[in-house]
Scaffold this motif. Structure first.
Motif, PDB file in Angstrom:
ATOM      1  N   MET A   1       0.837  -1.197   0.000  1.00 56.77           N
ATOM      2  CA  MET A   1       0.000   0.000   0.000  1.00 56.77           C
ATOM      3  C   MET A   1       0.870   1.245   0.000  1.00 56.77           C
ATOM      4  O   MET A   1       1.871   1.321   0.718  1.00 56.77           O
ATOM      5  N   HIS A   2       0.490   2.229  -0.783  1.00 61.75           N
ATOM      6  CA  HIS A   2       1.174   3.513  -0.805  1.00 61.75           C
ATOM      7  C   HIS A   2       0.336   4.522  -0.025  1.00 61.75           C
ATOM      8  O   HIS A   2      -0.893   4.517  -0.085  1.00 61.75           O
ATOM      9  N   PHE A   3       1.002   5.409   0.703  1.00 63.40           N
ATOM     10  CA  PHE A   3       0.307   6.327   1.591  1.00 63.40           C
ATOM     11  C   PHE A   3       0.227   7.747   1.051  1.00 63.40           C
ATOM     12  O   PHE A   3      -0.591   8.538   1.528  1.00 63.40           O
ATOM     13  N   GLN A   4       1.046   8.079   0.089  1.00 62.18           N
ATOM     14  CA  GLN A   4       1.064   9.436  -0.428  1.00 62.18           C
ATOM     15  C   GLN A   4      -0.305   9.816  -1.012  1.00 62.18           C
ATOM     16  O   GLN A   4      -0.929   9.021  -1.718  1.00 62.18           O
ATOM     17  N   SER A   5      -0.739  11.027  -0.694  1.00 60.30           N
ATOM     18  CA  SER A   5      -1.993  11.603  -1.209  1.00 60.30           C
ATOM     19  C   SER A   5      -3.238  10.829  -0.777  1.00 60.30           C
ATOM     20  O   SER A   5      -4.293  10.963  -1.391  1.00 60.30           O
ATOM     21  N   LYS A   6      -3.133  10.046   0.282  1.00 58.69           N
ATOM     22  CA  LYS A   6      -4.279   9.287   0.788  1.00 58.69           C
ATOM     23  C   LYS A   6      -4.900   9.994   1.984  1.00 58.69           C
ATOM     24  O   LYS A   6      -4.270  10.805   2.661  1.00 58.69           O
ATOM     25  N   THR A   7      -6.157   9.651   2.241  1.00 60.82           N
ATOM     26  CA  THR A   7      -6.853  10.102   3.439  1.00 60.82           C
ATOM     27  C   THR A   7      -7.030   8.925   4.379  1.00 60.82           C
ATOM     28  O   THR A   7      -7.517   7.866   3.974  1.00 60.82           O
ATOM     29  N   ALA A   8      -6.621   9.109   5.633  1.00 61.35           N
ATOM     30  CA  ALA A   8      -6.724   8.038   6.631  1.00 61.35           C
ATOM     31  C   ALA A   8      -7.550   8.521   7.811  1.00 61.35           C
ATOM     32  O   ALA A   8      -7.442   9.681   8.232  1.00 61.35           O
ATOM     33  N   LEU A   9      -8.373   7.639   8.344  1.00 64.76           N
ATOM     34  CA  LEU A   9      -9.117   7.900   9.563  1.00 64.76           C
ATOM     35  C   LEU A   9      -8.623   6.939  10.634  1.00 64.76           C
ATOM     36  O   LEU A   9      -8.613   5.720  10.415  1.00 64.76           O
ATOM     37  N   VAL A  10      -8.212   7.475  11.772  1.00 66.27           N
ATOM     38  CA  VAL A  10      -7.673   6.661  12.861  1.00 66.27           C
ATOM     39  C   VAL A  10      -8.520   6.873  14.105  1.00 66.27           C
ATOM     40  O   VAL A  10      -8.646   8.006  14.589  1.00 66.27           O
ATOM     41  N   ILE A  21       0.209   5.515  15.500  1.00 66.05           N
ATOM     42  CA  ILE A  21      -0.121   5.180  14.116  1.00 66.05           C
ATOM     43  C   ILE A  21      -0.403   6.449  13.323  1.00 66.05           C
ATOM     44  O   ILE A  21       0.057   6.599  12.179  1.00 66.05           O
ATOM     45  N   ALA A  22      -1.143   7.372  13.916  1.00 62.39           N
ATOM     46  CA  ALA A  22      -1.419   8.642  13.234  1.00 62.39           C
ATOM     47  C   ALA A  22      -0.118   9.369  12.907  1.00 62.39           C
ATOM     48  O   ALA A  22       0.055   9.919  11.807  1.00 62.39           O
ATOM     49  N   THR A  23       0.815   9.365  13.835  1.00 64.05           N
ATOM     50  CA  THR A  23       2.102  10.033  13.620  1.00 64.05           C
ATOM     51  C   THR A  23       2.897   9.367  12.506  1.00 64.05           C
ATOM     52  O   THR A  23       3.484  10.047  11.647  1.00 64.05           O
ATOM     53  N   GLU A  24       2.919   8.043  12.499  1.00 70.80           N
ATOM     54  CA  GLU A  24       3.653   7.330  11.447  1.00 70.80           C
ATOM     55  C   GLU A  24       3.010   7.541  10.078  1.00 70.80           C
ATOM     56  O   GLU A  24       3.721   7.650   9.071  1.00 70.80           O
ATOM     57  N   LEU A  25       1.697   7.606  10.026  1.00 72.36           N
ATOM     58  CA  LEU A  25       1.019   7.862   8.749  1.00 72.36           C
ATOM     59  C   LEU A  25       1.354   9.257   8.225  1.00 72.36           C
ATOM     60  O   LEU A  25       1.547   9.451   7.019  1.00 72.36           O
ATOM     61  N   ALA A  26       1.407  10.232   9.131  1.00 68.97           N
ATOM     62  CA  ALA A  26       1.788  11.586   8.725  1.00 68.97           C
ATOM     63  C   ALA A  26       3.205  11.586   8.154  1.00 68.97           C
ATOM     64  O   ALA A  26       3.471  12.203   7.113  1.00 68.97           O
ATOM     65  N   GLN A  27       4.089  10.879   8.808  1.00 67.42           N
ATOM     66  CA  GLN A  27       5.468  10.800   8.327  1.00 67.42           C
ATOM     67  C   GLN A  27       5.549  10.071   6.991  1.00 67.42           C
ATOM     68  O   GLN A  27       6.406  10.386   6.150  1.00 67.42           O
ATOM     69  N   ALA A  28       4.643   9.100   6.783  1.00 68.29           N
ATOM     70  CA  ALA A  28       4.662   8.307   5.545  1.00 68.29           C
ATOM     71  C   ALA A  28       4.103   9.073   4.355  1.00 68.29           C
ATOM     72  O   ALA A  28       4.217   8.616   3.221  1.00 68.29           O
ATOM     73  N   GLY A  29       3.445  10.226   4.615  1.00 71.26           N
ATOM     74  CA  GLY A  29       3.036  11.062   3.499  1.00 71.26           C
ATOM     75  C   GLY A  29       1.560  11.131   3.195  1.00 71.26           C
ATOM     76  O   GLY A  29       1.180  11.604   2.110  1.00 71.26           O
ATOM     77  N   VAL A  30       0.693  10.670   4.127  1.00 70.56           N
ATOM     78  CA  VAL A  30      -0.736  10.847   3.852  1.00 70.56           C
ATOM     79  C   VAL A  30      -1.042  12.339   3.758  1.00 70.56           C
ATOM     80  O   VAL A  30      -0.403  13.168   4.418  1.00 70.56           O
ATOM     81  N   SER A  31      -2.002  12.692   2.937  1.00 72.74           N
ATOM     82  CA  SER A  31      -2.314  14.111   2.763  1.00 72.74           C
ATOM     83  C   SER A  31      -3.334  14.607   3.781  1.00 72.74           C
ATOM     84  O   SER A  31      -3.375  15.794   4.096  1.00 72.74           O
TER      85      SER A  31
END
Length: 259
Positions: A1-10, A21-31
Motif C-alpha cells: 500500500m502507498h500512503f502518499q496523497s491518501k486520506t486516513a481515519l484513525v 499510528i497517526a504520527t507514522e502515517l503523517a510521516q509516511a506522506g498521507v495528505s
C-alpha cells in the motif's frame, strides 16, 4: 500500500497506539488525517503537532463516542461529504479491564464489548459502505495477541479481540470483490496509558507504541493481512499451535496472583 496523497481515519488517535499510528502515517506522506477519539483537547493538540511537523498535512479533529451509533453515522457521513473519500480506516480505539471472571463488574464488561467490538463494527460499517462505492480501501482492525492466546484475568478483553479476528476474516472475504483489503494488527503488551493500571504478566516485556505503528506500516506496504508484532507474539502463537498444553501451563504461571 502507498500512503502518499491518501486520506486516513484513525480511531483512538488521542493516545497510545492510535496516536503513534497517526504520527507514522503523517510521516509516511498521507495528505489528510481524520483523528477520532472522545477527548477533543488531546486530538487538537495532536493535530497541531502533526501539522507543524509535516507541512502540507491536513489534520481533522473528529471528537466522537464510538458507542453512539447515530453519532458515528452522522460524523462519518459529514466527514466524507466535507473532506472526500477515506482510503484507510484504522480501528484502534479500545479499553481493557483486568479482573478474575468471578469478580468481573458488569458495567466494565459492557464497556469493553461496547467499545472494542460494537463501536468498531459501527464505524467500519459506515466507512466500508462508502469504500464500496469508490471500489478502493483498506481497513485495519487492531486486535491483540490476546485475540490468539486468551489470558486469565482478561476474559472479556480476550473475547472481544478474538471476535475482531473472526469479524475481520469474514469481511476480508466479503469485501475482496470491491478491492477493499481487511488487515488485522495483533500487538502484544504495549506500554500505553490504557495498560498502566494493569497487573503485568510475568516474563512479558512491553513494547513501545511507536514500534507497533512502524510494524503496521511495514506490514501494509508488504500487503500482509495479519500482522503480529514482536517475537513474543510469534513465539506464543507457535507454542499454541505445537504445544497448547504447555502454553496453558505457562499462562497459569505468568498470571498475576493478586488479581
Amino acid at each position: 500500500m502507498h500512503f502518499q496523497s491518501k486520506t486516513a481515519l484513525v480511531t483512538g488517535a488521542s493516545r497510545g497506539i492510535g496516536r503513534a499510528i497517526a504520527t507514522e502515517l503523517a510521516q509516511a506522506g498521507v495528505s489528510r488525517l481524520m483523528l477520532v477519539a472522545r477527548n477533543q483537547d488531546q486530538l487538537q493538540q495532536l493535530a497541531i503537532e502533526l501539522t507543524n511537523a509535516y507541512p502540507g498535512l491536513e489534520a481533522i479533529v473528529l471528537p466522537l463516542d464510538l458507542t453512539d451509533p447515530i453519532a458515528v453515522n452522522t460524523t462519518v457521513a459529514k466527514a466524507w461529504r466535507d473532506y472526500g473519500p477515506i482510503h484507510l480506516l484504522v480501528n484502534c480505539a479500545g479499553v481493557a479491564h483486568q479482573n478474575s471472571f468471578l469478580k468481573a463488574r458488569l458495567p466494565e464488561v459492557h464497556q469493553e464489548i461496547s467499545l472494542n467490538l460494537l463501536g468498531l463494527y459501527a464505524i467500519t460499517r459506515c466507512v466500508a459502505r462508502r469504500m464500496v462505492s469508490q471500489q478502493e480501501g483498506t481497513i485495519v482492525n487492531v486486535s491483540s495477541l490476546m485475540g490468539k492466546v486468551a489470558a486469565p484475568t482478561m476474559a472479556t478483553y480476550s473475547a472481544t479481540k478474538f471476535a475482531i479476528l473472526g469479524f475481520s476474516q469474514a469481511l476480508r472475504g466479503e469485501l475482496a470483490n470491491y478491492n477493499i483489503r481487511v488487515v488485522t494488527l495483533l500487538p502484544t503488551l504495549t506500554d500505553t496509558d490504557m495498560v498502566k493500571d494493569l497487573q503485568r504478566f510475568r516474563w512479558v516485556r512491553p513494547m513501545t507504541a511507536k514500534r507497533v505503528a512502524k510494524t503496521l506500516l511495514r506490514g501494509l506496504r508488504q500487503n500482509r493481512t495479519e500482522i503480529l508484532v514482536g517475537w513474543q507474539s510469534h513465539l506464543a502463537v507457535w507454542c499454541q499451535r505445537l504445544a497448547p498444553g504447555l502454553l496453558d501451563r505457562i499462562l497459569l504461571l505468568a498470571v498475576p496472583q493478586s488479581v
